[in-house]
Design a protein around this motif. Structure first.
Motif, short mmCIF file in Angstrom:
data_model
loop_
_atom_site.label_atom_id
_atom_site.label_comp_id
_atom_site.label_asym_id
_atom_site.label_seq_id
_atom_site.Cartn_x
_atom_site.Cartn_y
_atom_site.Cartn_z
N HIS A 1 0.86 -1.19 0.00
CA HIS A 1 0.00 0.00 0.00
C HIS A 1 0.89 1.23 0.00
CE1 HIS A 1 -2.63 3.17 1.63
NE2 HIS A 1 -3.54 2.56 0.92
N GLU B 1 -6.40 3.62 -5.28
CA GLU B 1 -7.34 3.43 -4.18
C GLU B 1 -8.12 4.74 -4.02
OE1 GLU B 1 -6.91 1.80 0.32
OE2 GLU B 1 -5.93 3.72 -0.05
N HIS C 1 -2.82 0.75 -4.49
CA HIS C 1 -2.32 -0.60 -4.21
C HIS C 1 -1.23 -0.89 -5.23
CE1 HIS C 1 -5.86 -0.96 -1.71
NE2 HIS C 1 -6.61 -0.64 -2.75
#
Lengths: 343, 343, 343
Positions: free
Chosen positions: B143, B260, B266
């Motif tokens: 992330h 995202e 991501h």
């Protein structure tokens, strides 16, 4: 429009804070990078690489320059590109990052955030006790999550010591002493003269003799955001007066509030003194004590800021004790209008 | 308007990430639920119960369906209600949650967030090394709190390895090799050919023989958001060329950035290789190393994102090394305009 | 416009929470200070000193008054200044902080946040079991980060117990029992009657006899934000009816939701009972159990609130089980319109 003046000098940091390693600090809403060249001259520039905006403060110093940590663009102390990421590419000297006038005086490094053409070092607030012969000066840097003007209010009215610092430096006599407030040009003076009282422990130790004393607290606000507090005691028989009181033990508390954002500031605190000037232990104890005293203020000031934000319908009021802060804010507001007119 | 394309396939997750248990992941601003049916077919639906909006990902799987944890509304894999909270109440089949086309290819599960009528699996980016015979492929999910395009910029210019990865995979020779950038249809290619150099340790081990090598790094950007980096070495005597270089040890780094939000994405990273394909230890070491390398990128990328936000008046610049990223952003912008025209 | 009614009584706290020490609690968006005078009368005022807005709750109690921790302004229980920061300054009695009507009833302290002229204690919701002879009542205060109406929905439909409280108080029979919903003036009643079933362990212990029972759950919503749930069992042979059922073991769950903000509230939960009224151990176990049951609700409610915020395009739906909540929200909406008309 911001709540702070633009064409003024602000403290960027203590002389010892700004060194060869990069220091990132946001001044008046602008992320800044500070460092010193090999000849110790301080440099201030926008803390964003002109290439991809990575903070330059994450980079590495090379000689008098800084090399960005991302792609290696090398920026000189004048803010101009000196080497491209691809070393074989010719340097485009139009690539640059804004730099800012800096000056070093009174143990601080100062920055001018406005129109550089106006940055006359003679305009630096005269914090003379920080660098006067026969005096010694030291202190620290604190971060406070409140409007810098709330700290000015705090310092221009020492009544709060009785409540906020009840467990440390508060003294009920302070409440009983008459206050005299006056504006002199770009300054506000708030004076308290306490004649013939018993010296509190700190000052008794400094004075090194028994007997009743005259005690004073004279707060001076200086644009754009300094407060110098002249504090001390002298034996009653020495005949100290509000205008002349170098007969006993005298200190000058130096406070400078540099806005970080509309709701936070950097607080530079120090104390200059003309007694025990070679006693490093005194200096160390004084700084440790101030840490505790300031922690009491910080709780109050940050709660006050939050309360202002959660009570948008309510306004600050001013009573007699607030006259010093009110006058200081008036000076700021008047100077802001003058800046606006000139713009 | 968003910064990402809508009528495109995006990676939702690794084939191994999406399983029978519910997985919540926000894709292009939409909270999504993913799971697999008993026959292993993947399912994607809005992660909000049509009843009271509780995330369905908090629910329990029942056969191919999911039952909401709040009041027990049961939703089938087609998004339609199968059982009401009050079991005696007749099922209202008009109750439904939006579902999305999904497809499985190249070790990833893909999702189409736009107009479902256009969701042709033939449009899935051709990440062929992920599933080619004679190759092996593995990687991980990260992330990153930055605009997905900052990661594209990062990958399309490997100059940054010298500075960001100075302590790991950086190699000064990279800076000296000439770069060639070209656009081919919906792709951007950035090539670096380093002839007759000494192989760095990673590639020496992969090649399993001494002697000078030709080394290459060929970055390919594919819409909407993939970067494949063809990397490897071949013995000089093997006569590898930029167009044909399967003579030595070759890897394909696969990067897919799925937005995202406007300021986070991501990051799916993997490496395919055509050497030591049965060496599970190699794969494990490679993934562990990438964790460390990526941590270096993450610090930079997230600081860059914050700096963009705290310096609203400043803009990203582009130099010669940035041509790959600039061309990739141009392809995205052109495709966004085409989407807008078609809408 | 807020989502809550203004000219109504809300629970400020349990009688035991509001004591001589200052309590800060935000009620309907307004930061409030609560304390009791020496005669135990509760006081409510804006939690901001009229001088510099420091929360008065940080201050010190002096007699029936409170002294601000910053500069010592002393405020009486009527909200008016009693002593200035500078003690020698004449008190300006026009300095004041808003105060609010409070009342004490049914073990709670109530506050009226609207037009004080309308604050008739007769309008306090009739939570009679909290203070009825032959009953005992106790409970706790919880903070929930969701719109107070989501908690009303939750309480007006006990279907959720089967899923949310599967591991604690859920019971499948609840799903099979028919529900009857009706509006009576400013109240909504949702009744479930389960005749001739086997009592669950909690109620078997309370009843202290074997054999089939009639069980009931009757939820009553009262404006502005209370839910009383009449729960219990009676032996089948006792002939209990929905209108008269004091023959067995009976409890009244008392719920009051006081808005803190549009997305959070204070949840006051208690249980009154007419059995084992002198068994302090029962009360303690009941409160401990409720802590665990509520933790299950809190996870759901706060996830629901976040999902509402991250899915701005989606709306809550209502099925048959939601009729109680729907009717309660209609009463609130109708009363809000009436308030608006009257304003």
């Amino acid at each position: 429009m911001s709540s702070w003046l633009t064409n003024r000098w602000y403290v960027a940091g203590w002389d010892s804070e700004i060194d060869s390693a990069p220091l990132a600090r946001t001044i008046c809403g602008v992320p800044m990078l500070f460092y010193r060249k090999l000849d110790r001259t301080p440099v201030a520039m926008r803390d964003a690489c002109p290439h991809r905006l990575l903070p330059l403060s994450m980079g590495l110093r090379e000689g008098d320059s800084i090399r960005c940590k991302y792609h290696g663009l090398k920026i000189g102390p004048d803010g101009r590109a000196e080497e491209m990421p691809l070393r074989t590419e010719a340097v485009n000297r139009s690539i640059c990052v804004p730099t800012y006038p800096v000056a070093e005086r009174h143990r601080f490094v100062w920055i001018w955030i406005g129109n550089a053409a106006l940055a006359d070092p003679a305009l630096i607030p005269d914090l003379w006790p920080c660098s006067a012969p026969g005096w010694t000066f030291d202190g620290g840097t604190y971060h406070v999550a409140c409007d810098y003007r709330l700290m000015i209010d705090n310092l221009m009215d020492l009544t709060h010591e009785t409540y906020v610092h009840a467990g440390s430096i508060g003294q009920p006599e302070i409440l009983d002493a008459p206050i005299e407030t006056r504006v002199e040009g770009d300054e506000v003076h708030v004076s308290r003269w306490m004649p013939g009282i018993d010296a509190p422990p700190f000052w008794r130790t400094a004075l090194k003799q028994p007997g009743p004393v005259d005690r004073w607290q004279i707060c001076r606000f200086l644009l754009p955001s300094a407060v110098m507090i002249d504090v001390g005691v002298a034996p009653v028989e020495a005949g100290a007066t509000p205008d002349r009181h170098d007969q006993g033990a005298r200190g000058m508390v130096i406070d400078f509030m540099t806005p970080e954002s509309e709701t936070s500031h950097h607080y530079f605190w120090g104390m200059a003194r003309n007694f025990d000037v070679n006693d490093a232990g005194f200096t160390a104890r004084m700084k440790r004590q101030q840490g505790g005293v300031f922690a009491e203020d910080k709780v109050i000031l940050e709660a006050q800021q939050r309360s202002i934000e959660t009570n948008p319908g309510l306004r600050l009021s001013a009573y007699r004790i607030d006259e010093g802060g009110v006058r200081a804010r008036q000076l700021i507001a008047r100077a802001l209008r003058a800046e606006e007119m000139a713009a």
